[in-house]
Scaffold this motif. Sequence first.
Motif, PDB file in Angstrom:
ATOM      1  N   HIS A 188       0.879  -1.133   0.040  1.00 40.02           N
ATOM      2  CA  HIS A 188      -0.035  -0.049  -0.118  1.00 40.02           C
ATOM      3  C   HIS A 188       0.880   1.409  -0.002  1.00 40.02           C
ATOM      4  N   GLU A 272      -2.186  -1.389  -4.153  1.00 41.73           N
ATOM      5  CA  GLU A 272      -2.977  -1.168  -2.967  1.00 41.73           C
ATOM      6  C   GLU A 272      -4.419  -1.312  -3.330  1.00 41.73           C
ATOM      7  N   ARG A 276      -6.827  -4.163  -1.728  1.00 44.14           N
ATOM      8  CA  ARG A 276      -8.011  -4.034  -0.878  1.00 44.14           C
ATOM      9  C   ARG A 276      -9.304  -4.634  -1.589  1.00 44.14           C
ATOM     10  N   GLY A 280     -11.175  -7.318   0.542  1.00 44.31           N
ATOM     11  CA  GLY A 280     -12.779  -6.911   0.598  1.00 44.31           C
ATOM     12  C   GLY A 280     -13.407  -8.037   0.386  1.00 44.31           C
ATOM     13  N   ILE A 304      -4.727  -6.559   5.037  1.00 43.67           N
ATOM     14  CA  ILE A 304      -5.172  -6.910   3.715  1.00 43.67           C
ATOM     15  C   ILE A 304      -4.219  -7.859   3.046  1.00 43.67           C
TER      16      ILE A 304
END
Length: 369
Positions: A188, A272, A276, A280, A304
């Motif tokens: 990230h 990133e 994510r 997610g 993550i």
Amino acid sequence: MKGWGVHLSKRAYNFNAGPAALPLPVLERAQSEFVDFRNSGMSIMEMSHRGAIYESVHNEAQERLLGLLGNPAGYKVLFLQGGATTQFAMVPMNFLKEGQVGSYVMTGSWADKAYKEAKLLGGAHVAASSEEQKFRAIPDLNAIVPAENAAYLHITSNETIEGTQYFKFPDSGKLPLIADMSSDILSHDLDINQFGLIYAGAQKNLGPSGVTVVIAKEELLAESPSHIPTIMRYSTHYKNNSLYNTPPSFSVYMVNEVLKWVEEQGGLAGVEAKNREKAGLLYQTIDGSGGFYRGVAEEASRSIMNVTFRMESEELEKKFIKGAEAEGFVGLKGHRSVGGLRASIYNAVPYESCKALADYMTHFQKTQA
């Protein structure tokens, strides 16, 4: 393989915690260059680390890594050996002066290992801990208080076993902030100027095992205590451009190729966004299961990189893993110290693998209902 999403080249759905998945384009490039590198008639594994060809790769990898981090002024990249475990010792050996301690934030198994090495080598202090929460969360940053005689503040940015991760970092003031970023480096966007030194074993996000990356302010690397072994001094490697002894040349070459791949993904911002999205999807599957799957880490601290979860019994977890292995999924067992289930979804793990896992999780739940 039985159809859990698109699967290219019959490669496994690789969720290993480390050594971990590498980008397929990187492996293919390495394959094409393996026997004859840059028309030298040799593999890069066969040539001298003092030669111009290898040194150009070595320097290119250093420059490319700093470039991905925004080319911060006054920082140097070192390529070392011994993994992050050796860094647990090198940090206190190089930075602890008489009467000083290293302050450590205790967030789980890897932070604890770093702390114990410092304790052996002079002194260690716990600046904050989430042990009372069974390491299911990152401590409140405002609760992190270094010792008055601290030489540095040390954090572990991502705990692979418990599945927690920092997304904001403590303000260490004038103290150097040192971070073990082995499992989330380049995952990230990051302002490296917050840190005095970060280190990372390559085998999760940077390349194959064998090389350890240190990125630090040059002022911290330039002078090391003369009483510690020469090979353990940061200054030795700084002054010799990480060529004091024979480097892990193939691993460094692979790091350079992985860094090229990160650039192709849009740099840290692009990586990133993909990470994510992958995380997610899996957390949504866990949270939407009505309690059939239970996330281990508290929501605000969820990694993550390492998605950790449990089921109602170990028997059911074993059944899940057995079924997953039959479908081509690898590496879903939790760490032996805690059990449970874990999907390590480092940069190189494609979205398709995570989608396949989410589909399998939904299917498995239906078969057990």
